[in-house]
Scaffold this motif. Structure first.
Motif, PDB file in Angstrom:
ATOM      1  N   GLY A   1       0.786  -1.229   0.000  1.00  0.00           N
ATOM      2  CA  GLY A   1       0.000   0.000   0.000  1.00  0.00           C
ATOM      3  C   GLY A   1       0.817   1.277   0.000  1.00  0.00           C
ATOM      4  N   ASN A   2       2.146   1.189   0.093  1.00  0.00           N
ATOM      5  CA  ASN A   2       2.978   2.388   0.028  1.00  0.00           C
ATOM      6  C   ASN A   2       4.328   2.010  -0.568  1.00  0.00           C
ATOM      7  N   THR A   3       4.981   2.994  -1.161  1.00  0.00           N
ATOM      8  CA  THR A   3       6.204   2.715  -1.910  1.00  0.00           C
ATOM      9  C   THR A   3       7.379   2.316  -1.023  1.00  0.00           C
ATOM     10  N   SER A   4       7.466   2.860   0.156  1.00  0.00           N
ATOM     11  CA  SER A   4       8.583   2.541   1.040  1.00  0.00           C
ATOM     12  C   SER A   4       8.589   1.056   1.410  1.00  0.00           C
ATOM     13  N   ASP A   5       7.453   0.570   1.884  1.00  0.00           N
ATOM     14  CA  ASP A   5       7.350  -0.853   2.235  1.00  0.00           C
ATOM     15  C   ASP A   5       7.430  -1.737   0.994  1.00  0.00           C
ATOM     16  N   ALA A   6       6.870  -1.265  -0.122  1.00  0.00           N
ATOM     17  CA  ALA A   6       6.920  -2.036  -1.371  1.00  0.00           C
ATOM     18  C   ALA A   6       8.367  -2.190  -1.842  1.00  0.00           C
ATOM     19  N   ASP A   7       9.167  -1.132  -1.706  1.00  0.00           N
ATOM     20  CA  ASP A   7      10.578  -1.205  -2.087  1.00  0.00           C
ATOM     21  C   ASP A   7      11.305  -2.271  -1.266  1.00  0.00           C
TER      22      ASP A   7
ATOM     23  N   THR B   1       0.472   6.801   3.922  1.00  0.00           N
ATOM     24  CA  THR B   1       1.837   6.999   3.453  1.00  0.00           C
ATOM     25  C   THR B   1       1.962   6.735   1.957  1.00  0.00           C
ATOM     26  N   TYR B   2       1.171   7.377   1.152  1.00  0.00           N
ATOM     27  CA  TYR B   2       1.244   7.215  -0.304  1.00  0.00           C
ATOM     28  C   TYR B   2       2.059   8.370  -0.877  1.00  0.00           C
ATOM     29  N   GLU B   3       3.392   8.322  -0.595  1.00  0.00           N
ATOM     30  CA  GLU B   3       4.251   9.459  -0.891  1.00  0.00           C
ATOM     31  C   GLU B   3       4.322   9.822  -2.367  1.00  0.00           C
TER      32      GLU B   3
ATOM     33  N   ILE C   1      -5.252   5.845  -8.632  1.00  0.00           N
ATOM     34  CA  ILE C   1      -4.372   4.715  -8.332  1.00  0.00           C
ATOM     35  C   ILE C   1      -4.192   4.594  -6.826  1.00  0.00           C
ATOM     36  N   LYS C   2      -4.062   5.714  -6.150  1.00  0.00           N
ATOM     37  CA  LYS C   2      -3.948   5.697  -4.688  1.00  0.00           C
ATOM     38  C   LYS C   2      -5.171   5.027  -4.069  1.00  0.00           C
ATOM     39  N   LYS C   3      -6.341   5.426  -4.548  1.00  0.00           N
ATOM     40  CA  LYS C   3      -7.582   4.855  -4.012  1.00  0.00           C
ATOM     41  C   LYS C   3      -7.661   3.362  -4.286  1.00  0.00           C
ATOM     42  N   LEU C   4      -7.263   2.968  -5.494  1.00  0.00           N
ATOM     43  CA  LEU C   4      -7.317   1.558  -5.843  1.00  0.00           C
ATOM     44  C   LEU C   4      -6.382   0.744  -4.956  1.00  0.00           C
ATOM     45  N   TYR C   5      -5.125   1.180  -4.814  1.00  0.00           N
ATOM     46  CA  TYR C   5      -4.185   0.431  -3.983  1.00  0.00           C
ATOM     47  C   TYR C   5      -4.617   0.415  -2.512  1.00  0.00           C
ATOM     48  N   LYS C   6      -5.187   1.497  -2.057  1.00  0.00           N
ATOM     49  CA  LYS C   6      -5.679   1.523  -0.682  1.00  0.00           C
ATOM     50  C   LYS C   6      -6.805   0.518  -0.510  1.00  0.00           C
ATOM     51  N   ALA C   7      -7.723   0.489  -1.476  1.00  0.00           N
ATOM     52  CA  ALA C   7      -8.834  -0.461  -1.414  1.00  0.00           C
ATOM     53  C   ALA C   7      -8.314  -1.895  -1.503  1.00  0.00           C
ATOM     54  N   ILE C   8      -7.359  -2.145  -2.384  1.00  0.00           N
ATOM     55  CA  ILE C   8      -6.797  -3.491  -2.520  1.00  0.00           C
ATOM     56  C   ILE C   8      -6.102  -3.912  -1.232  1.00  0.00           C
ATOM     57  N   SER C   9      -5.368  -3.006  -0.616  1.00  0.00           N
ATOM     58  CA  SER C   9      -4.632  -3.375   0.599  1.00  0.00           C
ATOM     59  C   SER C   9      -5.559  -3.687   1.770  1.00  0.00           C
ATOM     60  N   SER C  10      -6.827  -3.276   1.675  1.00  0.00           N
ATOM     61  CA  SER C  10      -7.774  -3.570   2.752  1.00  0.00           C
ATOM     62  C   SER C  10      -8.485  -4.909   2.557  1.00  0.00           C
ATOM     63  N   LEU C  11      -8.261  -5.563   1.421  1.00  0.00           N
ATOM     64  CA  LEU C  11      -8.900  -6.848   1.152  1.00  0.00           C
ATOM     65  C   LEU C  11      -8.243  -7.967   1.942  1.00  0.00           C
TER      66      LEU C  11
ATOM     67  N   ASP D   1     -17.321  -0.711  -4.143  1.00  0.00           N
ATOM     68  CA  ASP D   1     -17.941  -0.123  -2.941  1.00  0.00           C
ATOM     69  C   ASP D   1     -16.940   0.729  -2.167  1.00  0.00           C
ATOM     70  N   LYS D   2     -15.683   0.295  -2.119  1.00  0.00           N
ATOM     71  CA  LYS D   2     -14.671   1.017  -1.352  1.00  0.00           C
ATOM     72  C   LYS D   2     -14.198   2.282  -2.062  1.00  0.00           C
ATOM     73  N   ILE D   3     -14.217   2.256  -3.385  1.00  0.00           N
ATOM     74  CA  ILE D   3     -13.733   3.404  -4.154  1.00  0.00           C
ATOM     75  C   ILE D   3     -14.894   4.329  -4.390  1.00  0.00           C
TER      76      ILE D   3
END
Length: 163
Positions: free
Chosen positions: A28-34, A98-100, A107-117, A161-163
């Motif tokens: 859900g954020n680039t720092s952790d994804a890296d 933390t979506y820097e 895209i932010k909304k989509l990744y946030k929604a995906i990370s809540s699944l 529904d989340k977006i």
């Protein structure tokens, strides 16, 4: 036939973007994804000799990526449970936003929604976004292709529904 380094370079060249997008979807954020991306690449390198060619390289890499991501998410969740009570209530919501560097608000909304699944739903939608077929997703996740189709429809409704 490739030697170990050439094989790794081939995998990296072909799949690095897909691996990173999966990592971003989980974290859900680039720092952790890296960090997760680096960990996945290390695991791929360390397990190259263990690739038995029983499945495609894509399937093998996705399995490593999803298993590594699930382990990382579980660590983070355990850590959050321990430390949540140390954060004042008014700061808890801020610490999770933390979506820097993501440019596009959608895209932010989509990744946030995906990370809540749920974990399995994140895996399925992540693989679907990478243009994997239902059969490939079924091979990676261990569920039937028809079940993948049912889950995809449910996931799409949840995300809408989340977006």
């Amino acid at each position: 036939m490739y030697n170990r380094e050439q094989f790794f370079q081939h995998i990296y060249g072909d799949l690095k973007d897909k691996i990173y997008r999966l990592c971003l979807g989980f974290m859900g954020n680039t720092s952790d994804a890296d960090d997760l991306f680096q960990e996945v690449l290390i695991k791929i390198w360390n397990n190259l000799n263990g690739f038995r060619k029983e499945s495609s390289v894509n399937t093998w890499v996705y399995r490593i990526t999803t298993n590594t991501a699930l382990q990382a998410v579980n660590k983070i969740n355990k850590s959050r449970i321990k430390h949540t009570n140390l954060i004042p209530n008014n700061l808890r919501a801020e610490s999770n936003q933390t979506y820097e560097t993501l440019q596009d608000e959608n895209i932010k909304k989509l990744y946030k929604a995906i990370s809540s699944l749920k974990e399995i739903d994140r895996i399925i939608i992540g693989l679907l976004l990478e243009d994997n077929s239902y059969k490939e997703i079924a091979d990676i996740t261990g569920i039937s292709a028809s079940n993948v189709g049912v889950r995809v429809n449910r996931i799409k409704k949840k995300l809408a529904d989340k977006i």
